[in-house]
Design an enzyme around this catalytic site. Structure first.
Site, mmCIF file in Angstrom:
data_model
loop_
_atom_site.group_PDB
_atom_site.id
_atom_site.type_symbol
_atom_site.label_atom_id
_atom_site.label_comp_id
_atom_site.label_asym_id
_atom_site.label_seq_id
_atom_site.Cartn_x
_atom_site.Cartn_y
_atom_site.Cartn_z
ATOM 1 N N ASP A 30 0.867 -1.184 0.000
ATOM 2 C CA ASP A 30 0.000 0.000 0.000
ATOM 3 C C ASP A 30 0.899 1.227 0.000
ATOM 4 O OD1 ASP A 30 -3.249 0.289 0.895
ATOM 5 O OD2 ASP A 30 -2.011 2.101 0.955
ATOM 6 N N LYS A 35 -0.350 3.227 7.213
ATOM 7 C CA LYS A 35 -1.062 1.953 7.220
ATOM 8 C C LYS A 35 -0.088 0.772 7.255
ATOM 9 C CE LYS A 35 -5.081 1.618 4.647
ATOM 10 N NZ LYS A 35 -5.824 1.420 3.396
ATOM 11 N N GLU A 154 -14.584 -10.284 -5.104
ATOM 12 C CA GLU A 154 -14.620 -10.700 -3.698
ATOM 13 C C GLU A 154 -16.044 -10.538 -3.169
ATOM 14 O OE1 GLU A 154 -12.216 -12.136 -1.711
ATOM 15 O OE2 GLU A 154 -14.078 -12.296 -0.599
ATOM 16 N N GLU A 158 -18.106 -7.387 5.669
ATOM 17 C CA GLU A 158 -17.418 -6.816 6.828
ATOM 18 C C GLU A 158 -18.022 -7.442 8.088
ATOM 19 O OE1 GLU A 158 -17.132 -2.554 6.888
ATOM 20 O OE2 GLU A 158 -16.666 -2.479 4.756
ATOM 21 N N LYS A 207 -20.368 -9.688 -9.868
ATOM 22 C CA LYS A 207 -20.138 -8.947 -8.619
ATOM 23 C C LYS A 207 -21.183 -7.836 -8.430
ATOM 24 C CE LYS A 207 -18.427 -7.066 -5.034
ATOM 25 N NZ LYS A 207 -18.409 -7.660 -3.724
ATOM 26 N N PHE A 252 -31.548 -11.335 4.044
ATOM 27 C CA PHE A 252 -31.662 -9.983 3.463
ATOM 28 C C PHE A 252 -33.101 -9.530 3.291
ATOM 29 C CE2 PHE A 252 -27.439 -8.258 2.699
ATOM 30 C CZ PHE A 252 -26.712 -9.324 3.192
ATOM 31 N N LEU A 253 -33.964 -10.044 4.161
ATOM 32 C CA LEU A 253 -35.353 -9.574 4.197
ATOM 33 C C LEU A 253 -35.646 -8.955 5.551
ATOM 34 C CD1 LEU A 253 -37.389 -12.357 2.349
ATOM 35 C CD2 LEU A 253 -36.798 -10.070 1.529
ATOM 36 N N CYS A 263 -20.174 -0.700 0.196
ATOM 37 C CA CYS A 263 -20.397 -1.483 -1.032
ATOM 38 C C CYS A 263 -21.748 -1.234 -1.690
ATOM 39 C CB CYS A 263 -20.243 -2.963 -0.720
ATOM 40 S SG CYS A 263 -18.653 -3.318 0.020
ATOM 41 N N LYS A 266 -22.455 2.337 -3.122
ATOM 42 C CA LYS A 266 -21.499 2.654 -4.197
ATOM 43 C C LYS A 266 -21.747 1.764 -5.423
ATOM 44 C CE LYS A 266 -17.250 0.815 -3.640
ATOM 45 N NZ LYS A 266 -16.908 -0.107 -4.713
HETATM 46 C C1 UGA Z 1 -21.838 -6.636 1.158
HETATM 47 C C2 UGA Z 1 -22.179 -8.034 0.628
HETATM 48 O O1 UGA Z 1 -23.029 -8.713 1.559
HETATM 49 C C3 UGA Z 1 -20.896 -8.850 0.417
HETATM 50 O O2 UGA Z 1 -21.224 -10.101 -0.158
HETATM 51 C C4 UGA Z 1 -19.970 -8.076 -0.524
HETATM 52 O O3 UGA Z 1 -18.733 -8.756 -0.723
HETATM 53 C C5 UGA Z 1 -19.665 -6.707 0.068
HETATM 54 O O4 UGA Z 1 -20.926 -5.997 0.250
HETATM 55 C C6 UGA Z 1 -18.777 -5.988 -0.903
HETATM 56 O O5 UGA Z 1 -19.201 -5.739 -2.033
HETATM 57 O O6 UGA Z 1 -17.590 -5.802 -0.589
HETATM 58 P P1 UGA Z 1 -21.210 -5.639 3.562
HETATM 59 O O7 UGA Z 1 -21.262 -4.299 2.904
HETATM 60 O O8 UGA Z 1 -20.078 -5.985 4.451
HETATM 61 O O9 UGA Z 1 -21.250 -6.798 2.439
HETATM 62 O O10 UGA Z 1 -22.518 -5.758 4.442
HETATM 63 P P2 UGA Z 1 -23.903 -6.574 4.433
HETATM 64 O O11 UGA Z 1 -23.878 -7.557 5.521
HETATM 65 O O12 UGA Z 1 -24.262 -7.065 3.088
HETATM 66 O O13 UGA Z 1 -24.921 -5.403 4.843
HETATM 67 C C7 UGA Z 1 -25.065 -4.253 4.018
HETATM 68 C C8 UGA Z 1 -26.130 -3.350 4.581
HETATM 69 O O14 UGA Z 1 -27.436 -3.915 4.418
HETATM 70 C C9 UGA Z 1 -26.006 -3.045 6.071
HETATM 71 O O15 UGA Z 1 -26.240 -1.672 6.307
HETATM 72 C C10 UGA Z 1 -27.078 -3.887 6.715
HETATM 73 O O16 UGA Z 1 -27.557 -3.354 7.921
HETATM 74 C C11 UGA Z 1 -28.152 -3.861 5.639
HETATM 75 N N1 UGA Z 1 -29.087 -5.013 5.691
HETATM 76 C C12 UGA Z 1 -28.649 -6.264 5.463
HETATM 77 C C13 UGA Z 1 -30.444 -4.779 5.955
HETATM 78 O O17 UGA Z 1 -30.875 -3.620 6.148
HETATM 79 N N2 UGA Z 1 -31.309 -5.840 5.972
HETATM 80 C C14 UGA Z 1 -30.887 -7.112 5.747
HETATM 81 O O18 UGA Z 1 -31.738 -8.037 5.783
HETATM 82 C C15 UGA Z 1 -29.526 -7.329 5.491
#
Ligand code: UGA
Length: 436
Positions: A30, A35, A154, A158, A207, A252-253, A263, A266
């Site tokens: 990096d 970092k 990927e 998180e 992706k 995710f519901l 992610c 964006k």
């Molecule tokens: C997300 C994807 O889940 C990963 O598979 C992907 O690799 C990553 O983006 C990325 O592109 O790098 P992440 O951003 O770490 O991962 O978080 P998620 O667990 O997916 O949650 C995203 C947001 O959705 C959070 O704010 C969470 O609170 C919200 N969420 C999630 C809900 O409001 N309801 C749900 O049922 C699930």
């Protein structure tokens, strides 16, 4: 194998640790000296439970090292992973300048065959661009060094990054030569059965499509939650019933205050920007982002209505990160909530187990407390923003007498409504109107 990973963000660092843990020799690069210095001391640039211990072990056994200089380390790599960021430009388009800069450096520095694997989330067609950039640089050097360019997006989350990197559901690899395919099979030999080999363009689209689809599920249930409140249905039960259908699935519901993080916001914007560029609108995704952009305001209007007005009201904000188990506040709904509350002259006391230092830099004037109980003292309402276990499992009997008014607005449907009502709270969740 000898691997060089360029970009020590979430994806790069986690990928590096996961490969080093499998016995590969990994150098993480990096340009950010601070970092890299911290990584040398086993300090991660982000919070991820359990990762620093493993980092320490891998540095000690020599499998993982760090550098700020790609030129010095590139010769020892068979595989180069590009894991630098692709943040949104103001028009939503993914900013590829760092990816392109890295590709240029690769073209300048390589002396023999390399596999160049893109893990950064990049719009369809970026693979071709990278190939051209490397070829251009080689032509400037009057060199014909062979290389393969691949896409290996990927999918880690998180908060569960290490687990996801070590136990992926699927490994998507876009590549167009047999040599690269065999090397990737050897690299991922322990997870061989999970590999989907495809074209580079398909891998790039998989992706974006995956994140866009997950965001769609969330916005679908969030919008339905608004209707449930009007019909007297309970969105939690509705989601449960829907999720029992294996074609739909329960994940995710979970209705809430919208998706955040580095992610989904964006990547949905970048996919929409790509659709616009190709003059092929994605109407569903447009609606998905619109629902998400308005979900916090919809929730806050409920808070305002219940409290009469928000001016001079004392609000306890519990949770600031975009989800639990991370210190990441990027695009967190809490930030929109703070903006709304400040605009309406409310007084905020906030608590978060990991995210407060980051929020303090943006909002230095609000009050931060070192326990959730202190945030609740004399509050007119508690807003549950992030469903940290320690927040859900507060001693709510202890919280209630601290409050001025017993309002709890549960932005994540994380608390049991009837238990809260029995304790004497005035409880409001998302998409259900509990009767007292
Ligand atoms: C997300 C994807 O889940 C990963 O598979 C992907 O690799 C990553 O983006 C990325 O592109 O790098 P992440 O951003 O770490 O991962 O978080 P998620 O667990 O997916 O949650 C995203 C947001 O959705 C959070 O704010 C969470 O609170 C919200 N969420 C999630 C809900 O409001 N309801 C749900 O049922 C699930």
């Amino acid at each position: 194998m000898n691997i060089v990973i360029i970009g020590a963000g979430y994806v790069g660092t986690t990928t590096g640790i996961a490969f080093a843990n499998q016995g590969h020799q990994v150098v993480l690069i990096d340009t950010d000296e601070d970092k890299i210095n911290k990584l040398h001391q086993s300090i991660l640039p982000f919070y991820e439970d359990g990762m620093e211990e493993l980092l320490k072990q891998l540095i000690a056994n020599g499998n993982l090292s760090f550098s700020t200089c790609l030129e010095e380390k590139i010769d020892q790599a068979q595989i180069l992973f590009i894991t630098v960021g692709t943040p949104s430009l103001p028009n939503g388009v993914a900013n590829l300048s760092t990816v392109e800069h890295v590709a240029r450096q690769i073209g300048r520095f390589i002396k023999d065959y390399k596999m160049v694997v893109v893990k950064s989330t990049v719009p369809v067609g970026t693979g071709d661009k990278i190939k051209e950039i490397i070829k251009d640089e080689l032509a400037k050097r009057k060199q014909e060094i062979p290389f393969d360019q691949l896409s290996n997006p990927e999918f880690l989350r998180e908060g569960k990054a290490l687990y996801d990197a070590m136990h992926p559901d699927r490994i998507v690899i876009g590549c167009d030569t047999e040599k690269a395919r065999l090397m990737m099979k050897a690299l991922y030999k322990e997870e061989d059965a999970k590999i989907l080999f495809t074209t580079i363009k398909d891998a790039e689209m998989i992706k974006y499509a995956s994140n866009a689809f997950l965001a769609t599920k969330i916005s679908f249930i969030n919008e339905l939650a608004r209707l449930c409140e009007k019909t007297g249905s309970n969105v939690i039960e509705v989601a449960k019933g829907m999720g029992l259908d294996q074609r739909i699935g329960p994940q995710f519901l979970q209705a809430g205050i919208g998706y955040g993080g580095s992610c989904f916001p964006k990547d949905t914007q970048a996919l929409l920007a790509l659709a616009k560029e190709k003059e092929q609108p994605l109407h569903i995704l447009q609606a998905v982002t619109k629902v998400n952009q308005t979900q916090v305001e919809w929730f806050m209007e409920k808070v305002k209505k219940a409290l009469g007005n928000l001016s001079e009201k004392r609000i306890a904000l519990l949770g600031l990160t975009f989800k639990p188990q991370t210190d990441d506040i990027r695009e967190s709904s809490s930030l929109k909530m703070i903006d709304y509350l400040l605009k309406h002259n409310a007084m905020i006391k906030a608590y978060d187990p990991k995210g407060m230092d980051h929020v303090k830099k943006i909002y230095p004037s609000i009050t931060y407390t070192n326990t959730p109980y202190k945030a609740a003292v004399e509050a007119d309402a508690v807003l549950l923003v992030t469903e940290w276990k320690e927040i859900i499992e507060l001693d709510w009997n202890r919280v209630k007498p601290l409050l001025s008014q017993p309002y709890v607005f549960d932005g994540r449907n994380a608390l049991d409504a009837s238990t809260m009502i029995q304790m004497g709270y005035i409880y409001e969740g998302i998409g259900h109107r509990p009767s007292s």
